[in-house]
Design an enzyme around this catalytic site. Structure first.
Site, mmCIF file in Angstrom:
data_model
loop_
_atom_site.group_PDB
_atom_site.id
_atom_site.type_symbol
_atom_site.label_atom_id
_atom_site.label_comp_id
_atom_site.label_asym_id
_atom_site.label_seq_id
_atom_site.Cartn_x
_atom_site.Cartn_y
_atom_site.Cartn_z
ATOM 1 C CB CYS A 2 -1.027 0.137 1.049
ATOM 2 S SG CYS A 2 -1.948 -1.661 0.988
ATOM 3 N N GLY A 28 -1.695 1.020 -4.527
ATOM 4 C CA GLY A 28 -2.171 0.179 -4.702
ATOM 5 C C GLY A 28 -3.694 0.752 -5.232
ATOM 6 C CG ASN A 101 3.382 -0.434 2.470
ATOM 7 O OD1 ASN A 101 2.288 -1.451 2.127
ATOM 8 N ND2 ASN A 101 4.358 -0.200 2.524
ATOM 9 N N GLY A 102 1.754 -2.974 4.674
ATOM 10 C CA GLY A 102 2.707 -4.299 5.001
ATOM 11 C C GLY A 102 1.433 -5.240 5.266
ATOM 12 C CE1 TYR A 257 5.146 -5.194 -10.867
ATOM 13 C CE2 TYR A 257 4.533 -4.824 -9.132
ATOM 14 C CZ TYR A 257 4.092 -5.196 -10.374
ATOM 15 O OH TYR A 257 2.513 -5.204 -11.003
#
Length: 511
Positions: A2, A28, A101-102, A257
């Site tokens: 995210c 996201g 995030n995670g 990526y």
């Protein structure tokens, strides 16, 4: 994966939060949200969809205040219900909104403890809501009417002791300020920056440095593993190491990526890391196929473009943009089902025939996960008249699921799991396939910051640094993440809806 952002400014920060989220949109595309605070009153807007679709002028008019946090969501094990859009909120103590995030690796255990011992109700299956409630409980246990920075850091220390995994979070504490923290391994990225104005200094925290750049903030540094940053509403910054034994182990797949090439993470330029990936991959090609007959190198847009350019230059062959991308189609990596991915690849890319016809083409991608995308693109190249189609991956074979916030499929759905390179080559329909060596990938990133002793490479090695990932845990994760389960979950959500504190277009936006 995210995108998170928090800003403490001298004027309204709503538009700045919006702009930052648009820059982080690649992290996201499922949902987005913003919470701001003005005079002790919190306002929010969050919903499913892209940032540009979630916020309208009427929303921005009520998102007032000089402090705020924002989030763009990418689903992992959970579903895509509007109830899962972030930031999440609890009213006690003080009023706290948190974006995360995670992924936690002990969420079930902590969730149960929250209910039985802390007497807190968690309304969704989101790890973010668990982290928020742990943080809120630890602050409430201190029993302070007015929390000090020492209290904030004590609460973050307790969070690190209770939860495990890879995570970053940014939380708005009504009337007081913003706190941001990073997991003790530094797996997920987090940076902060500063901007000087006539009214005083403003601060911003974000998942990637590019968000700071766009808004005119100067990158100060990365938030260290286990560290917390607390910025009061009047712009005073405090920082503290809140974890025992922190170690820097950043996720190398960010460089492969996820991250934008114009970001800097833990002192490493993502752009230069990808250049080095291409150079090292070219060196391997020259070792394994010294008399290669490659006519042209064509990247699969967008994240492989930088590596592809460096590879072509090193090989001394032409680099051409032979695939045109429809930028209004989401990233296929995060599409929930195999059928949807197959359809979207054809909608997303179109081949320029003159760059393929009669040529031996080397297609370059950042990685190969399921193999669905590259299989179709190889067929597109053949349909466009390519004589031979070779395929190069700038990353090693992805053999294991990610448990720290990237929605890797189950091991059984990974094309490289229990397959040799020759078997993968046959499966995707290429004439020849070459992968980056892990040592070269690590070197490509490590050359940017020699102080990083290790990277989090679990998707390639199956070695998880937190030390708590068992076979049972991976089986449970597989049951939650398989395409079949996701399709059923999406059907259930579409059919019945999920109860949640969700603000959509018809909401007045108050919390």
């Amino acid at each position: 994966m995210c995108g998170i952002v928090g800003i403490v400014g001298k004027t309204d920060v709503n538009v700045q939060l919006y702009d930052a989220l648009t820059v982080l949109q690649h992290r996201g595309q499922d949902a987005a949200g913003i919470v701001t605070c003005d005079g002790g009153k919190l306002a929010q807007q969050k919903a499913n969809g892209l940032v540009r679709d979630v916020f309208r002028t009427r929303h921005m008019q009520r998102l007032r205040g000089n402090i705020g946090v924002g989030h763009c969501r990418y689903p992992t094990a959970g579903g895509s219900s509007p109830a899962l859009a972030q930031p999440f909120y609890v009213n006690s103590p003080y009023g706290i909104a948190l974006a995360h995030n995670g992924n936690m690796t002990n969420s079930d255990e902590v969730r149960e403890h929250l209910y039985k011992a802390d007497l807190r109700h968690v309304n969704t299956d989101s790890d973010s809501e668990v982290i928020l409630n742990v943080f809120a409980h630890e602050l409430q246990e201190l029993g302070k009417l007015v929390p000090t920075e020492e209290d904030i850091f004590a609460a973050v220390s307790a969070v690190h002791k209770r939860i495990r995994g890879g995570y970053t979070a940014v939380a708005l504490i009504a009337n007081y300020g913003i706190v941001a923290f990073r997991d003790p391994w530094g797996i997920r990225p987090l940076v902060f920056g500063k901007r000087s104005t006539e009214q005083g200094d403003e601060y911003m925290v974000a998942s990637e440095s590019v968000a700071l750049d766009i808004l005119g903030f100067t990158l100060v540094r990365d938030v260290a593993p286990g560290e917390a940053i607390y910025i009061t509403r009047d712009g005073k910054l405090h920082s503290r190491q809140c974890a025992e034994n922190p170690q820097l182990r950043p996720c190398i797949f960010e460089h492969v990526y996820f991250a934008r090439p114009d970001s800097i993470m833990d002192g490493v330029s993502v752009y230069k890391a990808r250049l080095r990936q291409g150079e090292k991959l070219a060196e391997k090609i020259l070792r394994e196929m010294p008399d290669h007959d490659i006519d042209v190198v064509i990247p699969i847009p967008d994240s492989s473009r930088v590596a592809g350019q460096a590879l072509a230059q090193q090989l001394g062959v032409k680099f051409r943009e032979g695939l045109v991308k429809n930028r209004y189609i989401g990233r296929t990596f995060i599409m929930p089902g195999q059928q949807q991915r197959r359809k979207s690849v054809r909608q997303k890319l179109n081949a320029i025939e003159l760059e393929f016809r009669g040529k031996n083409v080397l297609l370059v991608d950042d990685s190969i996960v399921r193999g669905t995308t590259c299989q179709q693109i190889i067929q597109m190249a053949r349909d466009a008249g390519a004589r031979k189609v070779y395929f190069a991956s700038a990353a090693p074979p992805v053999k294991f699921p990610n448990v720290y916030g990237i929605d890797m499929p189950t091991a059984r759905e990974l094309i490289a799991h229990d397959r040799s390179v020759d078997e993968i080559c046959k499966e995707i329909g290429a004439d020849w396939l070459i992968y980056q060596d892990l040592e070269d990938l690590i070197a490509a990133s490590g050359e940017g910051n020699r102080k990083i002793e290790q990277f989090e490479c679990s998707v390639f090695t199956g070695e998880y640094p937190t030390g708590d990932v068992t076979d049972e845990y991976l089986e449970k994760l597989a049951a939650e993440r398989s395409d079949k389960v996701k399709a059923q979950r999406q059907f259930d959500e579409d059919s019945s809806g999920v109860m949640g504190l969700h603000n959509g277009d018809d909401s007045d936006g108050s919390i």
